[in-house]
Scaffold this motif. Structure first.
Motif, mmCIF file in Angstrom:
data_model
loop_
_atom_site.group_PDB
_atom_site.id
_atom_site.type_symbol
_atom_site.label_atom_id
_atom_site.label_comp_id
_atom_site.label_asym_id
_atom_site.label_seq_id
_atom_site.Cartn_x
_atom_site.Cartn_y
_atom_site.Cartn_z
ATOM 1 N N MET A 1 0.751 -1.271 0.264
ATOM 2 C CA MET A 1 -0.147 0.013 -0.015
ATOM 3 C C MET A 1 0.769 1.195 -0.157
ATOM 4 S SD MET A 1 -2.997 -0.641 -0.438
ATOM 5 C CE MET A 1 -4.663 -0.941 -0.024
ATOM 6 N N ARG A 2 2.227 1.193 0.531
ATOM 7 C CA ARG A 2 2.981 2.450 0.657
ATOM 8 C C ARG A 2 3.222 3.020 -0.851
ATOM 9 N NH1 ARG A 2 3.624 4.320 5.999
ATOM 10 N NH2 ARG A 2 2.445 2.507 6.896
ATOM 11 N N SER A 3 2.881 2.128 -1.902
ATOM 12 C CA SER A 3 3.291 2.648 -3.329
ATOM 13 C C SER A 3 2.101 3.793 -3.665
ATOM 14 C CB SER A 3 3.214 1.632 -4.404
ATOM 15 O OG SER A 3 1.941 1.157 -4.438
ATOM 16 N N LEU A 4 1.088 3.736 -2.796
ATOM 17 C CA LEU A 4 -0.055 4.831 -3.067
ATOM 18 C C LEU A 4 0.650 6.061 -2.612
ATOM 19 C CD1 LEU A 4 -3.037 3.105 -1.202
ATOM 20 C CD2 LEU A 4 -2.469 3.245 -3.731
ATOM 21 N N ILE A 5 1.540 6.257 -1.708
ATOM 22 C CA ILE A 5 2.119 7.452 -1.239
ATOM 23 C C ILE A 5 3.439 7.773 -2.162
ATOM 24 C CG2 ILE A 5 3.663 8.409 0.631
ATOM 25 C CD1 ILE A 5 0.550 8.435 1.192
ATOM 26 N N THR A 6 4.201 6.674 -2.476
ATOM 27 C CA THR A 6 5.435 7.059 -2.949
ATOM 28 C C THR A 6 5.330 7.513 -4.572
ATOM 29 O OG1 THR A 6 5.628 4.632 -3.782
ATOM 30 C CG2 THR A 6 6.923 5.322 -1.673
ATOM 31 N N GLN A 7 4.025 7.053 -5.001
ATOM 32 C CA GLN A 7 3.849 7.399 -6.555
ATOM 33 C C GLN A 7 3.231 8.755 -6.663
ATOM 34 O OE1 GLN A 7 1.437 4.045 -7.854
ATOM 35 N NE2 GLN A 7 3.274 2.790 -7.834
ATOM 36 N N SER A 8 3.007 9.501 -5.289
ATOM 37 C CA SER A 8 2.054 10.550 -5.453
ATOM 38 C C SER A 8 2.831 11.820 -6.242
ATOM 39 C CB SER A 8 1.779 11.021 -4.117
ATOM 40 O OG SER A 8 1.073 10.121 -3.324
ATOM 41 N N LYS A 9 2.059 12.417 -7.051
ATOM 42 C CA LYS A 9 2.825 13.568 -7.993
ATOM 43 C C LYS A 9 2.529 14.917 -7.044
ATOM 44 C CE LYS A 9 5.172 11.599 -11.389
ATOM 45 N NZ LYS A 9 6.302 11.425 -10.549
ATOM 46 N N CYS A 10 1.446 14.953 -6.749
ATOM 47 C CA CYS A 10 0.948 15.986 -5.876
ATOM 48 C C CYS A 10 0.123 15.976 -4.585
ATOM 49 C CB CYS A 10 -0.345 16.609 -6.820
ATOM 50 S SG CYS A 10 -1.100 18.109 -5.992
ATOM 51 N N LEU A 11 1.039 16.207 -3.516
ATOM 52 C CA LEU A 11 0.856 16.247 -2.183
ATOM 53 C C LEU A 11 0.885 17.498 -1.465
ATOM 54 C CD1 LEU A 11 4.018 14.965 -0.255
ATOM 55 C CD2 LEU A 11 4.056 14.747 -2.717
#
Ligand code: GLU
Length: 270
Positions: A1-11
């Motif tokens: 599930m951490r890839s949901l965060i690592t792939q974030s382009k806009c945070l």
């Protein structure tokens, strides 16, 4: 599930009063923390991500500038302190951003602004334009005209509303706790850290009951509500201990830190 965060382009990165100030707000701004956070943001910026920073700290900075040793109770005094301190807060960020050749912008918003259709569209267009220009918006509640975050949230709700506004992929809440625990760890040493779960799972609300430290009103409950709100527009929320070295960078690079409260993901039928 951490890839949901690592792939974030806009945070959206939200940082609370306990981290950006010293001595429980009486010692002014934590300039070392602000410098270090800015360094981490500059690395993420270099990676091509768009970052919006939601930062509290105006009241705490104002207390010091006014020479007040205690946070007053009267709302108008808190609002006055915020008006004085917002200048110091944004000045500190401006200096820190300039060291990394980054430009920052000050945005002051209220919940009502975002509920009004025209103002919502204006705020969205401005934030999007700033991000296209490579400028990092530094957002706080407009404490002169609104008191919601002073009373309840320490900007957790504002962070989620900004995530909704720009359709961010992630909301990262940097706080003084390592994450969300199964029970309040200050009262129950046996409490365990929640690693991840669905933001709309009602069990997290009961786990997060209780308030935070004496300088900020935002305990874990406002962070869980913020995660629920962010999830409405598909943003995943990470609650992580902001005092850990390189906390933001390590979390964004996939280290299993803090608590991930994720939005509904495609294929999830619940
Ligand atoms: N907007 C306020 C600030 O930046 C919220 C935090 C608080 O209530 O201390 O200071």
């Amino acid at each position: 599930m951490r890839s949901l965060i690592t792939q974030s382009k806009c945070l959206v990165v939200k940082v609370g009063s306990t981290l950006v100030t010293c001595e429980g707000g009486r010692g002014g701004l934590a300039l070392d923390f602000i410098a270090d956070l800015t360094r981490q943001i500059s690395v993420l910026h270099e990676e091509g991500r768009r970052i919006l920073l939601v930062s509290s700290g105006a009241i705490a900075a104002g207390l010091q500038r006014l020479g007040w040793s205690h946070r007053p109770k009267a709302m108008h005094s808190l609002q006055a302190a915020a008006a004085v301190g917002q200048m110091g807060l944004i000045h500190a960020y401006e200096i820190a951003f300039a060291k990394h050749n980054l430009t920052a912008a000050q945005i002051l918003l209220t919940h009502d602004d975002l509920a009004d259709r025209t103002r919502h569209q204006n705020a969205r267009a401005t934030l999007q334009t700033l991000m296209e220009l490579g400028v990092t918006p530094i957002i706080n509640e407009n404490d002169t005209v609104a008191t919601d975050e002073i009373k309840f949230g320490d900007n957790d709700t504002l962070g989620a509303m900004v995530a909704n506004l720009v359709s961010a992929n992630a909301l990262v809440i940097l706080t003084d706790q390592p994450g969300l625990y199964s029970r309040d760890p200050r009262l129950h040493p046996e409490a365990t850290l929640i690693v991840e779960g669905r933001a709309d799972d009602p069990q997290y609300e009961s786990m997060a009951g209780g308030t935070g430290s004496h300088i900020s009103k935002g305990g874990m409950i406002t962070k869980v509500y913020a995660a629920q709100r962010a999830a409405v527009s598909g943003a995943h929320t990470l609650i992580v201990g902001g005092r850990e070295p390189d906390a933001l960078l390590r979390a964004m690079h996939g280290e299993p830190m803090g608590t991930l409260l994720f939005a509904k993901v495609s294929g999830d039928t619940k």
